[in-house]
Design an enzyme around this catalytic site. Structure first.
Site, PDB file in Angstrom:
ATOM      1  N   THR A 144       6.378  26.299  54.158  1.00 44.46           N
ATOM      2  CA  THR A 144       5.119  27.293  54.429  1.00 44.46           C
ATOM      3  C   THR A 144       4.608  27.653  53.230  1.00 44.46           C
ATOM      4  O   THR A 144       5.373  27.888  52.123  1.00 44.46           O
ATOM      5  CB  THR A 144       5.576  28.424  55.303  1.00 44.46           C
ATOM      6  N   SER A 179       7.854  38.209  55.022  1.00 47.02           N
ATOM      7  CA  SER A 179       8.734  38.262  56.370  1.00 47.02           C
ATOM      8  C   SER A 179       9.864  37.633  56.020  1.00 47.02           C
ATOM      9  O   SER A 179      10.038  36.880  55.409  1.00 47.02           O
ATOM     10  CB  SER A 179       7.834  37.756  57.709  1.00 47.02           C
ATOM     11  N   TYR A 181      11.138  35.728  58.116  1.00 46.06           N
ATOM     12  CA  TYR A 181      10.758  34.310  58.508  1.00 46.06           C
ATOM     13  C   TYR A 181      10.193  33.462  57.459  1.00 46.06           C
ATOM     14  O   TYR A 181      10.985  32.603  57.001  1.00 46.06           O
ATOM     15  CB  TYR A 181       9.621  34.104  59.513  1.00 46.06           C
ATOM     16  N   HIS A 182       9.513  33.908  56.445  1.00 37.00           N
ATOM     17  CA  HIS A 182       9.155  33.153  55.237  1.00 37.00           C
ATOM     18  C   HIS A 182      10.367  33.264  54.150  1.00 37.00           C
ATOM     19  O   HIS A 182      10.424  32.230  53.477  1.00 37.00           O
ATOM     20  CB  HIS A 182       8.077  33.802  54.706  1.00 37.00           C
ATOM     21  N   LYS A 185      12.399  30.200  54.780  1.00 37.07           N
ATOM     22  CA  LYS A 185      12.032  29.030  54.391  1.00 37.07           C
ATOM     23  C   LYS A 185      12.118  28.885  52.962  1.00 37.07           C
ATOM     24  O   LYS A 185      12.391  28.063  52.099  1.00 37.07           O
ATOM     25  CB  LYS A 185      10.434  29.023  54.987  1.00 37.07           C
TER      26      LYS A 185
END
Length: 388
Positions: A144, A179, A181-182, A185
């Site tokens: 991402t 975040s 989530y990031h 990644k």
């Protein structure tokens, strides 16, 4: 080629599998179907109804005569992951199988831990499985652009040439995710680079921007082949939210000043980027990074594009931003690698007119206005759980 698509039941995984199958590749999909469980947890559902995997595969066979094999596997189970890759013996593994929502990861401790455990552990298991079964398998991993954040310098494609105190080195571009989530990644990227450098694996990390669109030439062949259309505040994109609000005659809700700028890409370009990466693999030991975007817009600019393209009156409403992010910032990502491989991008304005407004209009009766209200605050935990 034999290509295994992990997360093949998802918004991007399913149309990618169809695109690759349509181009003559031997395809298998794998999924744990946890994304469908998130719908039940959040009390929302895709604007466009989606069929079970068995129905999707049967429909693809009926329409095209092509077969897609299916595995029901959770990548957190390392043994099952190895068994699956040994059974199918792919030339390439396309990895979409991760919890993909920043707001979901920021709900509370449990959701943050789930996100990182699911994403990081699953990717590690894939790396170990590839090393054990066949180190020559090419891993095409969906990253991402959110890994980079919004630095005050140009964003290179994954790597940065650094000059420091008279010495020079090539290093991974610094990351500043926004975040949990990031962050997951970022951990993935570091683990994959390590596996390439130490084990000699080959991998392409596709740092993708915000994807828009719901139809590809393959999903449009039959309603049973449709992919998701998420518009809610947890899993939906800002563009999908604006499209639904426009169709329903409601104001477009912009968070903060709307100066936050992001890279965007059409879903048809996403599936083509994956094909180009798979058919042109990285070298053994190479960790290759492509910034997978085609255009950049601020949130306010996206709202204005929607308003310009929509055949009707549009108003814009500015809300307090629930996220912790810069409202105005420099943003200039390099994204030349995929174009050099042959990508011919679609434009946002064309997709809005040709597809998105029509999809939203046909399914407007399924829209839940309350689901679009921001419900997760980055600075403090709050529960977005809603009844039915």
């Amino acid at each position: 080629m034999r290509i295994l698509v992990l997360g093949g039941d998802g918004y991007l995984g399913w149309p990618t599998a169809l695109h690759l199958s349509d181009r003559g590749h031997d395809i298998a999909v794998a999924d744990s179907y946890v994304r469908r469980a998130y719908d039940h947890e959040m009390g929302v559902e895709s604007l466009v109804p989606i069929e079970p995997m068995r129905t999707r595969i049967d429909a693809w066979r009926a329409v095209t005569g092509k077969e897609i094999r299916s595995y029901h596997v959770d990548l957190v189970d390392g043994e099952r992951t190895v068994e699956m890759i040994r059974d199918f013996r792919p030339d390439a593994v396309v990895h979409f199988a991760e919890q993909r929502s920043a707001p979901y990861s920021m709900i509370d401790r449990r959701h943050a831990v789930h996100t990182q455990h699911n994403n990081v552990t699953g990717t590690l298991n894939v790396l170990f499985a590839i090393r054990e079964v066949d180190p020559d398998i090419h891993l095409v991993k969906l990253g991402t652009m959110g890994e980079y954040g919004t630095p005050n310098i140009d964003i290179e494609e994954g790597w940065l040439q650094v000059n420091h105190k008279g010495r020079t080195d090539r290093m991974l571009f610094p990351k500043k995710p926004g975040s949990f989530y990031h962050l997951s990644k970022v951990h993935d990227s570091h683990n994959i680079e390590f596996a390439c450098r130490v084990w000699g694996l080959r991998a392409t990390d596709l740092n993708q921007g915000v994807v828009y669109g719901q139809e590809t030439p393959q999903t449009a062949l039959d309603p049973r082949l449709a992919t998701r259309f998420d518009y809610d505040a947890i899993f939906g994109t800002v563009l999908n939210r604006f499209v639904i609000q426009a169709v329903l005659g409601h104001p477009l809700t912009v968070y903060g000043s709307g100066g936050q700028t992001r890279g965007l890409i059409d879903i048809r370009d996403t599936v083509e980027c994956v094909r180009l990466a798979a058919e042109n693999p990285a070298e053994a030991g190479e960790f290759r990074v492509f910034n997978q975007i085609t255009e950049s817009f601020s949130v306010e600019e996206i709202a204005k594009v929607v308003a310009t393209c929509f055949d009707g009156e549009i108003t814009i409403e500015y809300l307090d931003n629930p996220r912790v992010e810069q409202q105005e910032h420099y943003y200039n990502p390099v994204h030349t690698g995929l174009v050099e491989l042959g990508l011919e991008p679609h434009l946002l304005s064309d997709t809005l007119i040709s597809s998105l407004f029509g999809v939203a209009s046909r399914h407007r009766h399924r829209a839940d206005l309350g689901a679009m209200l921001p419900s997760v605050q980055w600075r403090s935990a709050s529960s977005p759980l809603r009844s039915g």
